[in-house]
Scaffold this motif. Structure first.
Motif, PDB file in Angstrom:
ATOM      1  N   ASN A  76     -18.389 -62.749 -13.663  1.00  0.00           N
ATOM      2  CA  ASN A  76     -19.056 -63.851 -14.262  1.00  0.00           C
ATOM      3  C   ASN A  76     -20.432 -63.876 -13.516  1.00  0.00           C
ATOM      4  OD1 ASN A  76     -17.518 -64.676 -16.068  1.00  0.00           O
ATOM      5  ND2 ASN A  76     -16.251 -65.793 -14.615  1.00  0.00           N
ATOM      6  N   THR A  77     -21.001 -62.859 -13.382  1.00  0.00           N
ATOM      7  CA  THR A  77     -22.516 -62.477 -12.419  1.00  0.00           C
ATOM      8  C   THR A  77     -23.524 -61.831 -13.045  1.00  0.00           C
ATOM      9  OG1 THR A  77     -21.110 -62.749 -10.403  1.00  0.00           O
ATOM     10  CG2 THR A  77     -23.372 -62.072 -10.297  1.00  0.00           C
ATOM     11  N   VAL A  78     -24.691 -62.287 -12.921  1.00  0.00           N
ATOM     12  CA  VAL A  78     -25.894 -61.702 -13.482  1.00  0.00           C
ATOM     13  C   VAL A  78     -26.638 -61.293 -12.242  1.00  0.00           C
ATOM     14  CG1 VAL A  78     -27.979 -61.701 -14.982  1.00  0.00           C
ATOM     15  CG2 VAL A  78     -25.497 -62.697 -15.917  1.00  0.00           C
ATOM     16  N   TYR A  79     -27.112 -60.183 -12.233  1.00  0.00           N
ATOM     17  CA  TYR A  79     -27.878 -59.787 -11.026  1.00  0.00           C
ATOM     18  C   TYR A  79     -29.457 -59.438 -11.488  1.00  0.00           C
ATOM     19  CZ  TYR A  79     -23.481 -58.630  -9.069  1.00  0.00           C
ATOM     20  OH  TYR A  79     -22.226 -58.680  -8.904  1.00  0.00           O
ATOM     21  N   LEU A  80     -30.088 -59.549 -10.557  1.00  0.00           N
ATOM     22  CA  LEU A  80     -31.687 -59.152 -10.919  1.00  0.00           C
ATOM     23  C   LEU A  80     -32.157 -58.373  -9.684  1.00  0.00           C
ATOM     24  CD1 LEU A  80     -34.278 -59.339 -12.804  1.00  0.00           C
ATOM     25  CD2 LEU A  80     -35.178 -61.157 -11.265  1.00  0.00           C
ATOM     26  N   GLN A  81     -32.108 -56.842  -9.777  1.00  0.00           N
ATOM     27  CA  GLN A  81     -32.629 -56.177  -8.604  1.00  0.00           C
ATOM     28  C   GLN A  81     -34.129 -55.835  -8.760  1.00  0.00           C
ATOM     29  OE1 GLN A  81     -30.666 -54.372  -6.451  1.00  0.00           O
ATOM     30  NE2 GLN A  81     -32.648 -53.644  -5.533  1.00  0.00           N
ATOM     31  N   MET A  82     -34.516 -56.440  -7.648  1.00  0.00           N
ATOM     32  CA  MET A  82     -36.065 -56.318  -7.456  1.00  0.00           C
ATOM     33  C   MET A  82     -36.584 -55.361  -6.807  1.00  0.00           C
ATOM     34  SD  MET A  82     -36.757 -60.487  -7.571  1.00  0.00           S
ATOM     35  CE  MET A  82     -36.010 -60.667  -6.037  1.00  0.00           C
ATOM     36  N   ASN A  83     -37.108 -54.369  -6.927  1.00  0.00           N
ATOM     37  CA  ASN A  83     -37.558 -53.281  -6.082  1.00  0.00           C
ATOM     38  C   ASN A  83     -39.213 -53.450  -6.142  1.00  0.00           C
ATOM     39  OD1 ASN A  83     -35.176 -52.326  -5.871  1.00  0.00           O
ATOM     40  ND2 ASN A  83     -35.495 -50.819  -7.632  1.00  0.00           N
ATOM     41  N   SER A  84     -40.026 -52.784  -5.071  1.00  0.00           N
ATOM     42  CA  SER A  84     -41.343 -52.643  -5.013  1.00  0.00           C
ATOM     43  C   SER A  84     -41.925 -54.082  -5.176  1.00  0.00           C
ATOM     44  CB  SER A  84     -42.125 -51.674  -6.152  1.00  0.00           C
ATOM     45  OG  SER A  84     -41.486 -50.362  -6.011  1.00  0.00           O
ATOM     46  N   LEU A  85     -41.381 -54.995  -4.443  1.00  0.00           N
ATOM     47  CA  LEU A  85     -41.759 -56.389  -4.309  1.00  0.00           C
ATOM     48  C   LEU A  85     -43.336 -56.302  -3.970  1.00  0.00           C
ATOM     49  CD1 LEU A  85     -38.595 -57.906  -3.431  1.00  0.00           C
ATOM     50  CD2 LEU A  85     -39.871 -58.366  -5.449  1.00  0.00           C
ATOM     51  N   ARG A  86     -43.869 -57.324  -4.569  1.00  0.00           N
ATOM     52  CA  ARG A  86     -45.263 -57.504  -4.302  1.00  0.00           C
ATOM     53  C   ARG A  86     -45.598 -58.951  -3.877  1.00  0.00           C
ATOM     54  NH1 ARG A  86     -47.256 -55.363 -10.079  1.00  0.00           N
ATOM     55  NH2 ARG A  86     -46.688 -53.133  -9.868  1.00  0.00           N
ATOM     56  N   PRO A  87     -46.805 -59.413  -3.298  1.00  0.00           N
ATOM     57  CA  PRO A  87     -46.822 -60.788  -2.676  1.00  0.00           C
ATOM     58  C   PRO A  87     -46.944 -61.747  -3.964  1.00  0.00           C
ATOM     59  CG  PRO A  87     -48.489 -59.328  -1.485  1.00  0.00           C
ATOM     60  CD  PRO A  87     -47.743 -58.739  -2.414  1.00  0.00           C
ATOM     61  N   GLU A  88     -47.294 -61.214  -4.976  1.00  0.00           N
ATOM     62  CA  GLU A  88     -47.328 -62.157  -6.395  1.00  0.00           C
ATOM     63  C   GLU A  88     -46.115 -62.303  -6.996  1.00  0.00           C
ATOM     64  OE1 GLU A  88     -49.301 -59.352  -5.760  1.00  0.00           O
ATOM     65  OE2 GLU A  88     -49.512 -58.090  -7.701  1.00  0.00           O
ATOM     66  N   ASP A  89     -45.218 -61.566  -6.783  1.00  0.00           N
ATOM     67  CA  ASP A  89     -43.655 -62.003  -6.841  1.00  0.00           C
ATOM     68  C   ASP A  89     -43.061 -63.015  -6.205  1.00  0.00           C
ATOM     69  OD1 ASP A  89     -43.077 -58.507  -6.881  1.00  0.00           O
ATOM     70  OD2 ASP A  89     -43.481 -59.894  -8.757  1.00  0.00           O
ATOM     71  N   THR A  90     -43.860 -63.681  -5.264  1.00  0.00           N
ATOM     72  CA  THR A  90     -43.407 -64.991  -4.255  1.00  0.00           C
ATOM     73  C   THR A  90     -43.306 -66.064  -5.313  1.00  0.00           C
ATOM     74  OG1 THR A  90     -44.385 -64.124  -2.358  1.00  0.00           O
ATOM     75  CG2 THR A  90     -44.061 -66.682  -2.621  1.00  0.00           C
ATOM     76  N   ALA A  91     -42.209 -66.679  -5.237  1.00  0.00           N
ATOM     77  CA  ALA A  91     -41.618 -67.770  -6.216  1.00  0.00           C
ATOM     78  C   ALA A  91     -40.305 -68.094  -5.978  1.00  0.00           C
ATOM     79  CB  ALA A  91     -41.900 -67.254  -7.539  1.00  0.00           C
ATOM     80  N   VAL A  92     -39.998 -69.405  -6.531  1.00  0.00           N
ATOM     81  CA  VAL A  92     -38.619 -69.782  -6.558  1.00  0.00           C
ATOM     82  C   VAL A  92     -37.978 -69.210  -7.901  1.00  0.00           C
ATOM     83  CG1 VAL A  92     -36.939 -71.624  -6.879  1.00  0.00           C
ATOM     84  CG2 VAL A  92     -38.953 -71.899  -5.504  1.00  0.00           C
ATOM     85  N   TYR A  93     -36.949 -68.625  -7.872  1.00  0.00           N
ATOM     86  CA  TYR A  93     -36.631 -67.812  -9.023  1.00  0.00           C
ATOM     87  C   TYR A  93     -35.298 -68.758  -9.618  1.00  0.00           C
ATOM     88  CZ  TYR A  93     -39.322 -63.824  -8.457  1.00  0.00           C
ATOM     89  OH  TYR A  93     -40.252 -62.701  -8.228  1.00  0.00           O
ATOM     90  N   TYR A  94     -35.168 -68.832 -10.575  1.00  0.00           N
ATOM     91  CA  TYR A  94     -33.966 -69.523 -11.270  1.00  0.00           C
ATOM     92  C   TYR A  94     -33.332 -68.568 -12.284  1.00  0.00           C
ATOM     93  CZ  TYR A  94     -36.653 -73.735  -9.859  1.00  0.00           C
ATOM     94  OH  TYR A  94     -37.537 -74.610  -8.899  1.00  0.00           O
ATOM     95  N   CYS A  95     -31.944 -68.875 -12.528  1.00  0.00           N
ATOM     96  CA  CYS A  95     -31.533 -68.310 -13.661  1.00  0.00           C
ATOM     97  C   CYS A  95     -30.910 -69.695 -14.519  1.00  0.00           C
ATOM     98  CB  CYS A  95     -29.942 -67.618 -12.782  1.00  0.00           C
ATOM     99  SG  CYS A  95     -28.867 -68.514 -12.253  1.00  0.00           S
ATOM    100  N   ALA A  96     -30.816 -69.080 -15.785  1.00  0.00           N
ATOM    101  CA  ALA A  96     -30.523 -69.875 -16.920  1.00  0.00           C
ATOM    102  C   ALA A  96     -29.707 -69.228 -17.950  1.00  0.00           C
ATOM    103  CB  ALA A  96     -31.688 -70.517 -17.374  1.00  0.00           C
ATOM    104  N   ALA A  97     -28.860 -69.928 -18.631  1.00  0.00           N
ATOM    105  CA  ALA A  97     -28.011 -69.155 -19.570  1.00  0.00           C
ATOM    106  C   ALA A  97     -27.636 -70.289 -20.743  1.00  0.00           C
ATOM    107  CB  ALA A  97     -26.498 -69.049 -18.952  1.00  0.00           C
ATOM    108  N   ASP A  98     -27.271 -69.498 -21.884  1.00  0.00           N
ATOM    109  CA  ASP A  98     -27.188 -70.338 -23.121  1.00  0.00           C
ATOM    110  C   ASP A  98     -26.292 -69.696 -23.906  1.00  0.00           C
ATOM    111  OD1 ASP A  98     -28.386 -73.095 -24.696  1.00  0.00           O
ATOM    112  OD2 ASP A  98     -27.489 -71.766 -25.695  1.00  0.00           O
ATOM    113  N   PRO A  99     -25.119 -70.168 -24.359  1.00  0.00           N
ATOM    114  CA  PRO A  99     -24.053 -69.256 -25.152  1.00  0.00           C
ATOM    115  C   PRO A  99     -24.700 -69.521 -26.724  1.00  0.00           C
ATOM    116  CG  PRO A  99     -23.158 -71.539 -24.866  1.00  0.00           C
ATOM    117  CD  PRO A  99     -24.614 -71.580 -23.872  1.00  0.00           C
ATOM    118  N   SER A 100     -25.690 -70.268 -27.010  1.00  0.00           N
ATOM    119  CA  SER A 100     -26.017 -70.025 -28.422  1.00  0.00           C
ATOM    120  C   SER A 100     -27.323 -69.817 -28.745  1.00  0.00           C
ATOM    121  CB  SER A 100     -25.679 -71.653 -28.965  1.00  0.00           C
ATOM    122  OG  SER A 100     -24.182 -71.893 -28.925  1.00  0.00           O
TER     123      SER A 100
END
Length: 125
Positions: A76-100
């Motif tokens: 029951n897990t979704v992943y986000l693999q983030m490579n080659s990170l840049r300063p502009e990737d700085t943020a709060v990251y949110y996951c969201a889901a909807d079954p419909s």
């Protein structure tokens, strides 16, 4: 349904991180899970999405080729693999889901009913 996002941290440019979004309370068999991010002083933007069925994925242009979204339905897990990170990737990251959610709305944050609490990613030297 509860979503728990984790895996953020402080890294240097060029480093990698893997974010996780764990579902509890309900098992989804349809719909999609997405990642959005919000940088300081900016609006929340779409990052990536994956459907529960078929494995369809989509990415924002700014992360294409560097980020990879995946899921492990057994965990029951979704992943986000983030490579080659840049300063502009700085943020709060949110996951969201909807079954419909419908296909045409996959990149739209207003279409998602369930949200995680966010995890901070800071890319700085």
């Amino acid at each position: 349904v509860q979503l728990q996002a984790s895996g953020g941290g402080l890294v240097q440019p060029g480093d990698s991180l893997r974010l996780s979004c764990v579902f509890s309370g309900r098992t989804f068999s349809s719909g999609a899970t997405a990642w959005f991010r919000q940088a300081p002083g900016k609006e929340r933007d779409f990052v990536s999405v994956i459907k529960f069925r078929g494995g369809y994925t989509n990415y924002a242009e700014s992360v294409k080729g560097r980020f990879t979204i995946s899921r492990d339905n057994a965990k029951n897990t979704v992943y986000l693999q983030m490579n080659s990170l840049r300063p502009e990737d700085t943020a709060v990251y949110y996951c969201a889901a909807d079954p419909s959610i419908i296909h045409s709305s996959l990149r739209s944050q207003v279409a998602y009913k369930y949200w995680g609490q966010g995890t901070q990613v800071t890319v700085s030297s």
